[in-house]
Design a protein around this motif. Structure first.
Motif, mmCIF file in Angstrom:
data_model
loop_
_atom_site.group_PDB
_atom_site.id
_atom_site.type_symbol
_atom_site.label_atom_id
_atom_site.label_comp_id
_atom_site.label_asym_id
_atom_site.label_seq_id
_atom_site.Cartn_x
_atom_site.Cartn_y
_atom_site.Cartn_z
ATOM 1 N N LYS A 91 0.828 -1.206 0.000
ATOM 2 C CA LYS A 91 0.000 0.000 0.000
ATOM 3 C C LYS A 91 0.859 1.250 0.000
ATOM 4 C CE LYS A 91 -3.919 2.211 2.270
ATOM 5 N NZ LYS A 91 -4.846 2.205 3.436
ATOM 6 N N GLU A 92 1.965 1.207 0.759
ATOM 7 C CA GLU A 92 2.880 2.341 0.782
ATOM 8 C C GLU A 92 3.608 2.493 -0.554
ATOM 9 O OE1 GLU A 92 5.434 1.472 4.029
ATOM 10 O OE2 GLU A 92 3.905 1.850 5.567
ATOM 11 N N GLN A 93 3.955 1.361 -1.154
ATOM 12 C CA GLN A 93 4.718 1.371 -2.410
ATOM 13 C C GLN A 93 3.845 1.730 -3.601
ATOM 14 O OE1 GLN A 93 6.849 -2.278 -2.963
ATOM 15 N NE2 GLN A 93 7.749 -1.662 -4.937
ATOM 16 N N TYR A 94 2.554 1.312 -3.560
ATOM 17 C CA TYR A 94 1.635 1.554 -4.665
ATOM 18 C C TYR A 94 0.361 2.224 -4.147
ATOM 19 C CZ TYR A 94 4.670 -1.981 -6.788
ATOM 20 O OH TYR A 94 5.748 -2.694 -7.238
ATOM 21 N N PRO A 95 0.451 3.491 -3.709
ATOM 22 C CA PRO A 95 -0.722 4.157 -3.121
ATOM 23 C C PRO A 95 -1.874 4.335 -4.102
ATOM 24 C CG PRO A 95 1.062 5.727 -3.512
ATOM 25 C CD PRO A 95 1.637 4.369 -3.751
ATOM 26 N N ASN A 96 -1.589 4.345 -5.383
ATOM 27 C CA ASN A 96 -2.660 4.494 -6.376
ATOM 28 C C ASN A 96 -3.246 3.153 -6.801
ATOM 29 O OD1 ASN A 96 -2.312 7.317 -6.464
ATOM 30 N ND2 ASN A 96 -0.634 7.108 -7.948
ATOM 31 N N LYS A 97 -2.652 2.063 -6.315
ATOM 32 C CA LYS A 97 -3.121 0.732 -6.695
ATOM 33 C C LYS A 97 -3.843 0.038 -5.538
ATOM 34 C CE LYS A 97 -0.457 -1.715 -9.339
ATOM 35 N NZ LYS A 97 -1.303 -1.933 -10.550
ATOM 36 N N VAL A 98 -3.269 0.076 -4.344
ATOM 37 C CA VAL A 98 -3.865 -0.582 -3.177
ATOM 38 C C VAL A 98 -4.704 0.436 -2.403
ATOM 39 C CG1 VAL A 98 -3.430 -1.852 -1.057
ATOM 40 C CG2 VAL A 98 -1.918 -2.168 -3.029
ATOM 41 N N ASN A 99 -5.994 0.204 -2.346
ATOM 42 C CA ASN A 99 -6.908 1.157 -1.713
ATOM 43 C C ASN A 99 -7.130 0.886 -0.236
ATOM 44 O OD1 ASN A 99 -7.445 2.392 -4.271
ATOM 45 N ND2 ASN A 99 -8.850 0.706 -4.733
ATOM 46 N N GLU A 100 -7.378 -0.386 0.104
ATOM 47 C CA GLU A 100 -7.801 -0.686 1.474
ATOM 48 C C GLU A 100 -7.299 -2.062 1.893
ATOM 49 O OE1 GLU A 100 -11.874 0.453 3.479
ATOM 50 O OE2 GLU A 100 -12.108 -1.468 2.441
ATOM 51 N N ILE A 101 -6.907 -2.152 3.165
ATOM 52 C CA ILE A 101 -6.452 -3.419 3.740
ATOM 53 C C ILE A 101 -7.371 -3.763 4.906
ATOM 54 C CG2 ILE A 101 -4.580 -4.603 4.931
ATOM 55 C CD1 ILE A 101 -2.643 -2.775 3.424
ATOM 56 N N THR A 102 -7.965 -4.923 4.834
ATOM 57 C CA THR A 102 -8.866 -5.415 5.877
ATOM 58 C C THR A 102 -8.255 -6.635 6.540
ATOM 59 O OG1 THR A 102 -10.794 -4.663 4.609
ATOM 60 C CG2 THR A 102 -11.199 -6.268 6.360
ATOM 61 N N VAL A 103 -8.386 -6.730 7.857
ATOM 62 C CA VAL A 103 -7.968 -7.942 8.567
ATOM 63 C C VAL A 103 -9.214 -8.651 9.082
ATOM 64 C CG1 VAL A 103 -5.692 -7.093 9.214
ATOM 65 C CG2 VAL A 103 -7.624 -6.650 10.729
ATOM 66 N N VAL A 118 -16.834 -13.870 4.539
ATOM 67 C CA VAL A 118 -16.061 -12.627 4.496
ATOM 68 C C VAL A 118 -15.476 -12.436 3.098
ATOM 69 C CG1 VAL A 118 -14.109 -11.369 5.467
ATOM 70 C CG2 VAL A 118 -15.518 -12.817 6.954
ATOM 71 N N VAL A 119 -14.923 -13.507 2.546
ATOM 72 C CA VAL A 119 -14.341 -13.447 1.205
ATOM 73 C C VAL A 119 -15.421 -13.244 0.155
ATOM 74 C CG1 VAL A 119 -13.058 -14.759 -0.530
ATOM 75 C CG2 VAL A 119 -12.359 -14.846 1.866
ATOM 76 N N LYS A 120 -16.514 -13.994 0.260
ATOM 77 C CA LYS A 120 -17.572 -13.931 -0.739
ATOM 78 C C LYS A 120 -18.255 -12.568 -0.769
ATOM 79 C CE LYS A 120 -17.859 -18.159 -2.563
ATOM 80 N NZ LYS A 120 -17.777 -18.396 -4.036
ATOM 81 N N ASN A 121 -18.441 -11.959 0.402
ATOM 82 C CA ASN A 121 -19.187 -10.711 0.481
ATOM 83 C C ASN A 121 -18.312 -9.472 0.342
ATOM 84 O OD1 ASN A 121 -21.555 -12.176 0.939
ATOM 85 N ND2 ASN A 121 -21.230 -12.204 3.151
ATOM 86 N N GLY A 122 -17.011 -9.670 0.255
ATOM 87 C CA GLY A 122 -16.100 -8.551 0.111
ATOM 88 C C GLY A 122 -15.511 -8.490 -1.285
ATOM 89 N N ASP A 123 -15.114 -7.324 -1.685
ATOM 90 C CA ASP A 123 -14.534 -7.128 -3.007
ATOM 91 C C ASP A 123 -13.020 -7.121 -2.862
ATOM 92 O OD1 ASP A 123 -14.184 -6.568 -5.681
ATOM 93 O OD2 ASP A 123 -14.500 -4.412 -5.446
ATOM 94 N N TYR A 124 -12.439 -8.320 -2.663
ATOM 95 C CA TYR A 124 -11.008 -8.419 -2.402
ATOM 96 C C TYR A 124 -10.276 -8.961 -3.625
ATOM 97 C CZ TYR A 124 -12.773 -8.011 2.341
ATOM 98 O OH TYR A 124 -13.430 -7.592 3.479
ATOM 99 N N ASP A 125 -9.170 -8.335 -3.924
ATOM 100 C CA ASP A 125 -8.355 -8.776 -5.053
ATOM 101 C C ASP A 125 -7.320 -9.808 -4.623
ATOM 102 O OD1 ASP A 125 -9.125 -6.761 -7.343
ATOM 103 O OD2 ASP A 125 -8.943 -5.583 -5.503
#
Length: 249
Positions: free
Chosen positions: A50-62, A105-112
Motif C-alpha cells: 500500500k505504501e509502495q503503490y498508493p494508487n493501486k492498493v486502496n484498502e487493507i482489511t484484517v 467474508v471473502v464472498k461478500n467482500g470485493d477483495y483482489d
C-alpha cells in the motif's frame, strides 16, 4: 485494489503452556495473545504494498475467527496500519471450521488478494489458507516468499523443492505466505494505537459448519535434562560423553 489479510490469535512464545479437563483443553488463563507471526508478516507485506503503490492498493482489511477477547489482536493489526477489521464471533474449532467462517467474508467482500500465513505457531495446521481457497473457488499460490506488482499482475516468488520459482498471477487469488515475505513485522506507534480506536471493526455471526476433527488429548514434551558442563581443554571427556551418553538420549 483491496487486500484481505486473515489473522489468528496465538499465545506469545514465552507463554507457559498448561492443559485442563484431563489434558483435553488448552488453559487460556494468564495467556498473552499475539498475532500469529506468519499472519503478521502477511499484514506487513500488504502494508508495504500500500505504501509502495498508493494508487493501486486502496484498502487493507484484517479478519479473524474468535470470541470477543480476540479484538485486542485485531486492534493491534489496526494500530499497525490496517484500515478495518472483521471478527466472526465464534471459537474456531479446527482448520475446516475456521475456513468455513472466513468464506462469507471473502464472498461478500470485493477483495483482489486474500493473504494468509502458511502456518500458525499454536497447532501448526498449515491448512486454513488452502481450504479457504478451495471453498471460495479461487486460485491459490502457497509458500510465497516475495510478492510484488508489475502492471496489473502480481509477481510471485515461491519456494519449491531444490530452488525457487517466479510466477505471475491474475487477481483475485489467495496468497499463502511464509517467512521471507517481509523482513520484520511493523511496530505500532502511539498515533497508530490512538487511530486504531476509531477504525471500524465489524462483528459477524458465525455460519453453520461442523468441525472435521476432535482433539482427544494433549501432552507436553518431556522436560530437558540438566546441562552438562565440560571444562575447557577436556576434549577427551567431551568426546566420551558425546559418544556414550548423547547417543543414548
Amino acid at each position: 485494489m483491496n487486500i484481505l489479510v486473515c489473522i489468528s490469535s496465538v499465545p506469545e512464545t514465552t507463554t507457559k503452556i498448561r492443559f485442563t479437563d484431563d489434558q483435553k483443553k488448552f488453559d487460556t488463563n494468564e495467556v498473552k495473545w499475539i498475532i500469529n507471526p506468519w499472519d503478521e508478516l502477511a499484514l506487513t507485506r500488504a502494508l508495504e504494498l500500500k505504501e509502495q503503490y498508493p494508487n493501486k492498493v486502496n484498502e487493507i482489511t484484517v479478519a479473524t475467527v474468535g470470541e470477543q477477547w480476540t479484538e485486542q489482536v485485531i486492534r493491534k493489526a489496526l494500530a499497525i496500519g490496517a484500515d478495518k477489521g472483521i471478527r466472526v464471533n465464534t471459537d474456531p474449532a479446527d482448520a475446516w471450521h475456521t475456513a468455513a467462517q472466513l468464506l462469507p467474508v471473502v464472498k461478500n467482500g470485493d477483495y483482489d488478494i486474500i493473504m494468509a500465513g502458511i502456518d500458525s505457531s499454536d497447532y501448526n495446521g498449515m491448512a486454513v489458507g488452502n481450504m479457504l481457497a478451495e471453498m471460495a473457488e479461487l486460485p491459490s499460490v502457497a509458500a510465497i516468499s516475495h510478492l510484488n506488482f508489475v502492471d496489473e499482475k502480481a509477481v510471485i516468488k515461491r519456494e519449491i523443492a531444490g530452488g525457487k520459482e517466479t510466477i505471475e498471477a491474475q487477481t483475485p487469488f489467495v496468497a499463502i505466505v511464509q517467512k521471507g515475505i517481509a523482513v520484520e513485522p511493523k511496530i505500532a506507534g502511539m498515533r497508530g494505537v490512538m487511530n486504531a480506536r476509531r477504525k471500524p471493526l465489524e462483528v459477524l455471526e458465525p455460519v453453520e459448519a461442523e468441525a472435521m476433527t476432535t482433539f482427544l488429548s494433549f501432552e507436553l514434551p518431556e522436560p530437558k535434562g540438566d546441562c552438562v558442563m565440560i571444562e575447557p581443554g577436556n576434549e577427551t571427556d567431551l568426546m566420551n560423553k558425546l559418544t556414550n551418553e548423547a547417543n543414548a538420549l
